[in-house]
Enzyme design. Structure first.
Site, short mmCIF file in Angstrom:
data_model
loop_
_atom_site.label_atom_id
_atom_site.label_comp_id
_atom_site.label_asym_id
_atom_site.label_seq_id
_atom_site.Cartn_x
_atom_site.Cartn_y
_atom_site.Cartn_z
NE ARG A 70 -4.05 -2.12 0.60
CZ ARG A 70 -5.10 -2.04 1.43
NH1 ARG A 70 -5.27 -0.95 2.15
NH2 ARG A 70 -5.97 -3.03 1.52
CE LYS A 97 -5.46 -4.20 5.98
NZ LYS A 97 -6.58 -3.30 6.26
CE LYS A 114 -2.94 -0.86 5.78
NZ LYS A 114 -3.91 -0.35 6.78
CB CYS A 156 -11.82 5.21 10.61
SG CYS A 156 -13.28 4.56 11.43
CB CYS A 173 -9.08 2.63 9.26
SG CYS A 173 -9.65 1.35 8.11
#
Length: 1504
Positions: free
Chosen positions: A1047, A1138, A1140, A1363, A1412
């Site tokens: 990401r 994902k 990161k 978020c 998030c």
């Protein structure tokens, strides 16, 4: 010298200053014209057309016919009239909703309740003035507002409120009036171009809001221009005083009382005037009342009106509670009380007496609601009322009923309730049957009177006198003339507006003359029938008892009679119970409205005053004017006379929203078929729908209303018109096929997250394999009335919130729950539920576990349905989750039908994300086809997963999800687009492009994310491609911003060290580009070829770009061009989940480096050279509530890596995760689980093996905080940087903080000055960077002007993050971004008290456990569990180095405040020097520390 000018003269001056068309209404041609007509006629210019209309000739009808047929394109359209005309013409008024016309309406008798009568009119602006000065200014604004919004504006003014001080001023010259109007209109130029150099001196301070033409902004802008022009301030709500220590009450006023209180100051109260009644601005109301939000003051709602109050509370109270989700007044005021003010003198004694009466009532334990006060009642009467204020009003007579009071308001002295309790007789004569009998008797007697008068008039004019007329000669001629006129009026069928007043006025004159003629036998004979001279609006009031035996009741006779009689049936059955009120009656309750419409020749309306006040008034007026029988069904749900009025409001809303009580009106006399039936609410019942379908009105409704058309097509509601238009041919063919197969089986699901639906579809596949004729539907597609027809029914439901039904099952459950007499003996059924027995861990909350399934099962058993299998319950806490219970339940289903063997049927494996990626052709899928599909705003489920790799999430507006469902529409689908912005640095050009796209393609705002990039929200499908091309036109892209790939790489913002920041930003960009997916699908789908949006974009930018998304495929053997993914695998499986990466520079950890899959801690020497990085591996935030197999984790240290090697090291770490990560269970697929499964040392060794080198020993570092530091900083090169506080990263304009405009202005300046840039921080704030000294003052001025320089916030607020959550995030279980500022405000009071305002406390909030905003690292975290319900976690490390731990589950706001405030107090008293809040909680043993992620669920405090 200024002179005194009336409001009428002032408004007339403005009206005649503008070119256009003017309509005035006058009582009649025989009387002098009204003041408006006189003033306007005296100074009418050549460019103005004036039409003078008579009030009795339905003037608004004539005006509408003219402007709709003539297509008048005049600059202005004006109507001057009075409130009586507006009220009587309410059914016509709504036709003007799409015309830019201005109504100047004089309030007769200061009756402000006329304004509230219009409260439900859609698309109207309603403004209110009190004196000549504000009438002058608001009149000018009205025309501009109407033109800009293309909407009607109703300007109410009250001549009785004028005071001499407010009427002495100089009128603006007529050219000036026109110029000011144009100035307001021009500020909304459609071009949207802004050039500061070209702005005039008059409007340079006003932002051009071209792309924001919502009602509130247009009105606000108009008021700002008025202020600049006249130095007079206007607001939605205005106050002439401020709260002081003596203040006890706030008066929210709709009336001229405001003028009296403003002129006669009373220190006990603060008056607030409602300037703008529509739109009703909750935000502006909150702003003006904000200083009172301490729960110690009373709020009095005062409406000035001569009308009798129709209920225990006023329409103004409904307005106050209109947006209770964002503003619940009961949370902020001690008491809220409504008042009805008759009138008041403008002197100190009168105002003080009124204030005293109100405060006395407010101070009672239970104040009387809607108390009438004022000078129209005698002093003794007022005192008598006040002496009995503690006694609540009871429903003691028919006149006290809400709807009868409403009838009196509408029809005043012309109302006659035939079966009124006020008759001398008692008993059965008050029944509707008696009332109808009395009506017939009255009709017969009136016929006798008519025949008698015909004979008298005929005898007087004929030579052959059949009757001797012996009137007194002195009055005979006048009498004959009056009787003749009465006779003509009495037999007319079409009765105009003034019919009743004229005929009754004649009747009074006739009777007075006859009474004087004492010697006349003719007069004596006529006087025997004197009561029948008078014509009134005749109403019979009945209850819903008439609905139990329609055929033998009076209703059939009323309809059959064709008489001009109005019948109101009041139904008070609460929707929540819907118990039959007459237990002895065996006959089912009938639908009276449906019966009447089927009979025909009548008017029928279904109203609910607490759902739509305006529709109720409109329907009553239409019913009374209908020539024939009218039936009005009125809903007022209550079980006893002491019911809480707010409960009535809630019950009414539920009933209307669910379709139990649809709002509509039916006029059989309408010439056009499509105008006969008008639906005023979104849902209708099945039997009503069938009536419409039979009479072809369903099709007509669909043609007229696109909302209905789509609802029919989608067939998505439980009780809506979707049932009516199923494809009969298709169904018939399907039935034929099913007839050749096994048993019919319907499987219905209720599912929010998709698990219940997937289970239902899997069961359907297995049923098909056993030769069943089966189908899958959502529960809301079932009509309870048709349940018995389903034969075999399986219901599968998940559990939402606190034991609530999922969205697509709520309507079905509401029907089932509300049913009381179903016979389901012929239905076979079973129910399976999906839930989590630990989701609500407290004992008292255990009832929520699988509650929907349990409730449905119990109801169906109660109604006699036969069990196929016992209730099945799936528990997420079981070894295999809900599958454990399901695998026990399903075999019983097949055993019941005798088909335990599935034969040769082989079930296909469920499609997983890995399957989708594998079949996607390197992320292409069917995205192009989905974009071209105009039948829906959505894309397919597979494409929803694939577009994430392209930086796109499909979402919908959850605020209106239920509303759209009720309207038969699909959800309001839109997309979130996330940019890839490695390093978080934006050029001014990039900033302006994002700002432009947020307006032209998005929802008008954009988000700075917790990963330091841009997010656009509200992008509809057809705008996706233009938006992505726009982003790419400034050297940004969206590839890899989401999805199972690396990401956006985030780095510390570091404003004080330019050299270090440049190096880490370079590292971030290198890693991002190195690990970017190499598929050409992104370029092919979004950027290849031409597009209409290229007019504003620059294709050559991405075409000439060297890095970024790949444009060309790779040539391989055989000259084949293919996509290749060197790091993500040529099987296109990409990563399991994902990945990161973030980079921090000690002592700052503003990127939460421990939370990432790979966290890099920069090691810097004394000369600001980055030597390399300490590498952390295995951080991650996402969890699942109550699933102890999931947990957050902080990264483990692998050691130090030199600067030049870091790209390769991150690559190798990712490749190990690619090859060893869990691809079967996505909840276990993140690197944090892989490293715990393998062990840190094993994972590290595998990386070293691939790399060919060893990690060095970790270098020393010290981190001191993970927050941003606001204000100016000068770096070592002399450049300046300013960190701006942007709460929760939402870049938007509000009235208080127009930050979006300010940042756009700054970006434009930086672009022209060739100076500066922007840095986005991981804490969601903005740094205006690299500003030269020469530009600092200009930037400071812009920041000050647009309130970007304000950093005077509490330490808690500036250390917080949230978020997005509602309304756009599909995963959100609770509010986050919209709620965190609210609860922080409530906590700040305690922090201030304890001396902690400036102490930093890291607080994070998320709407779900995916994390998030990285809540698991915060000292205080609130993680959404259900709406308004959160898990509270405490004890995270202030530096972001330590995970927190669950302290209390399932807490609401009151509990959160109760827990945190005492802990803040303890911290203030007991902390050590420099000890942070999270560290204190652990030392004080309030919470145990979380030493590793896998121990996150250990040592959790027991729930109290």
């Amino acid at each position: 010298m200024s002179s005194s000018i009336s409001q009428t003269e002032t408004i007339s001056h403005v009206v005649s200053s503008l070119p256009g068309t003017i309509f005035t209404t006058n009582p009649s041609k025989t009387v002098s014209p009204d003041s408006f007509t006189s003033y306007i006629s005296s100074s009418i210019p050549n460019n103005v057309k004036l039409f003078k209309l008579i009030e009795s000739n339905d003037p608004l009808d004539l005006i509408y016919d003219y402007i709709s047929s003539e297509r008048d394109e005049s600059f202005s359209l004006t109507v001057t009239t009075n409130s009586n005309i507006v009220l009587s013409s309410l059914p016509v008024l709504k036709k003007f909703s799409n015309f830019p016309i201005v109504f100047h309406v004089e309030l007769i008798d200061s009756n402000y309740q006329v304004l509230t009568s219009l409260k439900d009119l859609n698309n109207f602006i309603i403004l209110n003035t009190l004196n000549s000065i504000d009438s002058h200014d608001i009149s000018i604004a009205s025309y501009a507002i109407a033109k800009v919004l293309n909407k009607p504006v109703i300007h109410f003014f009250n001549p009785n409120s004028d005071t001499s001080s407010n009427n002495k001023f100089d009128l603006s010259p007529k050219p000036s009036v026109l110029n000011i109007t144009h100035q307001i209109i021009d500020s909304f130029s459609s071009s949207g171009k802004e050039n500061e150099q070209q702005e005039t001196s008059e409007n340079k301070d006003l932002e051009n809001p071209a792309l924001k033409k919502n009602d509130s902004i247009v009105i606000y802008t108009a008021f700002q221009i008025l202020k600049k022009k006249f130095n007079r301030s206007y607001s939605f709500f205005e106050s002439s005083a401020s709260i002081n220590s003596a203040t006890t009450d706030i008066f929210l006023i709709l009336g001229s009382l405001y003028s009296a209180l403003s002129n006669n100051f009373n220190k006990l109260i603060v008056p607030v005037f409602i300037r703008v009644y529509r739109p009703w601005s909750v935000d502006d109301l909150k702003k003006i009342l904000s200083s009172s939000f301490n729960n110690s003051l009373n709020l009095s709602l005062i409406t000035q009106s001569q009308w009798q109050a129709f209920s225990n509370y006023s329409p103004l109270l409904l307005d106050l509670f209109s947006n209770i989700e964002s503003f619940n007044p009961t949370d902020f005021f001690k008491k809220i009380v409504s008042y009805n003010l008759k009138s008041i003198k403008n002197d100190k004694n009168s105002t003080n007496e009124f204030v005293s009466q109100v405060i006395s009532n407010n101070n009672l334990p239970k104040p009387v609601q809607n108390l009438s006060l004022g000078s129209s009642s005698s002093t003794a009467s007022n005192k008598n009322q006040l002496s009995n204020l503690a006694v609540a009003e009871k429903v003691t007579s028919l006149e006290n009923l809400t709807y009868v009071k409403l009838l009196k308001q509408v029809f005043s002295d012309s109302l006659e309730v035939i079966n009124s309790f006020n008759l001398a007789e008692v008993g059965s004569i008050s029944t509707p049957e008696f009332g109808y009998g009395k009506f017939l008797r009255n009709e017969e007697n009136r016929k006798v009177l008519i025949n008698l008068i015909q004979s008298i008039v005929h005898s007087d004019s004929s030579a052959n006198n059949s009757i001797k007329v012996d009137f007194d000669s002195s009055t005979k001629q006048e009498l004959i003339q009056l009787l003749t006129r009465w006779l003509i009026l009495s037999i007319t069928k079409v009765r105009k507006f003034d019919f009743w007043s004229e005929i009754n006025d004649i009747s009074r004159k006739v009777i007075a003359l006859l009474n004087k003629d004492i010697f006349s036998s003719t007069a004596t004979k006529i006087l025997e029938y004197k009561h029948y001279f008078f014509f009134n609006y005749q109403w019979i009031i009945g209850s819903d008892l008439w609905a139990y035996d329609i055929g033998s009741s009076g209703l059939h006779n009323v309809l059959k009679s064709d008489k001009n009689i109005n019948l109101m049936i009041i139904d008070n059955t609460p929707f929540s119970s819907k118990k039959e009120q007459v237990e002895c009656l065996t006959q089912k309750k009938k639908d009276i409205g449906l019966y009447a419409m089927n009979y025909g020749g009548c008017y029928v309306a279904s109203i609910a005053i607490y759902a739509s006040y305006t529709q109720s008034l409109e329907s009553l007026i239409e019913a009374a004017n209908f020539q024939g029988p009218s039936i009005v069904l009125a809903y007022l749900p209550f079980e006893n006379e002491n019911v809480n009025t707010l409960d009535i409001l809630k019950e009414t809303k539920r009933a209307v929203d669910a379709g139990y009580w649809p709002l509509y009106h039916f006029d059989s006399s309408a010439i056009d078929d499509d105008q006969q039936f008008q639906l005023d609410s979104p849902k209708i019942k099945k039997d009503l729908e069938d009536f419409l379908d039979r009479n072809n009105k369903l099709t007509l409704l669909a043609k007229r209303n696109p909302v209905f058309k789509r609802s029919i097509a989608q067939n998505s509601l439980g009780e809506n018109v979707g049932y009516a238009l199923k494809d009969s041919t298709k169904n018939a063919f399907g039935d034929l096929l099913k007839g050749l197969s096994g048993p019919n089986l319907t499987i219905a699901f209720a599912s929010d997250g998709g698990n219940a639906e997937s289970l239902a579809r899997r069961l359907n596949n297995r049923a098909t394999g056993r030769n069943f004729g089966s189908k899958v539907i959502s529960m809301d597609e079932i009509s309870v009335d048709e349940l018995i027809s389903y034969e075999n029914l399986i219901l599968i439901s998940s559990t939402s919130g606190q034991g609530e039904f999922p969205q697509n099952g709520k309507a079905f459950w509401d029907q089932l729950k509300g049913s009381s007499n179903l016979d389901l003996n012929g239905l076979n059924f079973s129910v399976f539920g999906l839930g989590d027995s630990e989701y609500w861990p407290r004992k008292e909350d255990k009832k929520y576990y699988n509650k929907p399934a349990k409730d449905m099962y119990g109801k169906l058993k109660l109604f006699g349905a036969n069990e196929i299998a016992p209730l099945g319950l799936g528990d997420d806490q079981d070894a295999d989750g809900y599958q454990t219970g399901y695998n026990l339940w399903e075999p019983i289903i097949w055993e019941f039908f005798g088909v335990t063997n599935a034969g040769n049927y082989q079930e296909a494996a469920p499609i997983t994300n890995e399957d989708m990626k594998l079949a996607s052709d390197f992320l292409r899928g069917t995205i192009v086809e989905g974009l071209n599909d105009e039948s829906t705003g959505a894309i397919s489920a597979t494409d929803q997963q694939l577009t994430k790799f392209h930086g796109i999430y499909m979402q919908d507006d959850r605020d209106i999800r239920e509303q759209r469902k009720a309207e038969g529409l699909e959800p309001a689908y839109a997309f979130m687009i996330r940019a890839r912005l490695p390093g978080g640095t934006s050029t001014p050009e990039q900033w302006l492009k994002i700002d432009e796209l947020s307006d032209s393609r998005g929802n008008g705002t954009f988000k700075i994310t917790t990963r330091a990039t841009f997010q656009l929200h509200g992008v509809v499908k057809h705008d996706l491609k233009p938006a992505i091309r726009g982003i790419n036109s400034t050297l940004m892209d969206t590839l890899g911003a989401c999805g199972d790939v690396n990401r956006n790489v985030m780095v510390s913002a570091l404003p004080e060290n330019q050299k270090v920041h440049k190096q880490i930003a370079e590292t971030g960009t290198i890693i991002s580009e190195h690990l970017l997916p190499q598929t050409t699908a992104y370029h092919e789908i979004w950027l290849e070829g031409a597009d209409e949006s290229d007019k504003v974009n620059k294709p050559e930018v991405w075409q000439n770009r060297k890095d970024g998304p790949k444009k060309k495929k790779v040539m391989v053997a055989g000259n084949a061009l293919v996509d290749q993914e060197p790091f993500y695998g040529n099987n296109s499986l990409y990563l399991p989940r994902k990945f990161k990466v973030s980079i921090c520079v000690p002592p700052y950890n503003d990127v939460d480096v421990y939370s990432n899959d790979v966290g890099l801690i920069a090691i810097v020497d004394s000369k600001s050279n980055v030597l390399g990085y300490n590498v952390l591996v295995g951080g991650g935030m996402g969890t699942t509530h109550n699933n102890k197999k999931t947990y957050p984790r902080t990264g483990s240290s692998f050691g130090f890596v030199d600067y030049d090697d870091i790209k390769v090291v991150v690559e190798k770490i990712m490749l190990i995760q690619r090859d060893f990560g869990d691809r079967k269970n996505r909840k276990h697929a993140r690197l944090k689980y892989t490293i715990d499964d393998m062990g840190v040392d094993v994972y590290k060794s595998k990386v070293e093996e691939l790399w060919g080198k060893k990690f060095q020993k970790e270098r020393e570092f010290k981190i001191e905080s993970n927050i941003d530091h606001f204000g100016w900083t000068k770096d070592e090169t002399g450049l300046n940087h300013y960190t701006c506080f942007i709460e929760n990263g939402r870049v938007e304009d509000t009235v208080e903080l127009p930050q979006k405009t300010g940042l756009k202005k700054i970006a434009k300046y930086l672009l022209t000055a060739s100076s500066g840039s922007f840095r986005l921080t991981g804490n969601q704030h903005i740094i205006i960077s690299n500003i030269l000294d020469r530009d600092v003052s200009r930037v400071e001025k812009l920041m000050k002007k647009y309130k970007l320089d304000n950093s005077n916030f509490s330490g808690l607020r500036i250390s917080s993050a949230a978020c997005v959550a509602f309304p756009t995030c599909g995963l959100a279980m609770a509010e986050s971004e919209r709620y965190l500022p609210v609860i922080i405000t409530k906590l700040e009071e305690a922090l201030e008290e304890y001396g902690l305002r400036h102490d930093s406390i890291v607080m994070r909030m998320t709407g779900c456990p995916n994390g998030c905003s990285r809540p698991w690292l915060a000292e205080i975290a609130l993680v959404g569990k259900a709406y308004d319900t959160y898990n509270l976690l405490l004890g995270g490390g202030y530096h972001g180095q330590r995970l927190n731990k669950l302290y209390r589950s399932n807490v609401k706001e009151k509990e959160i405040l109760k827990i945190l405030k005492p802990l803040f107090k303890r911290w203030s008293l007991e902390r050590h020097q420099g000890e942070h809040f999270g560290d204190f909680l652990i030392r004080a043993k309030v919470i145990m520390p979380t030493t590793e992620g896998k121990y996150f669920h250990d040592d959790v405090p027991a729930e109290p």
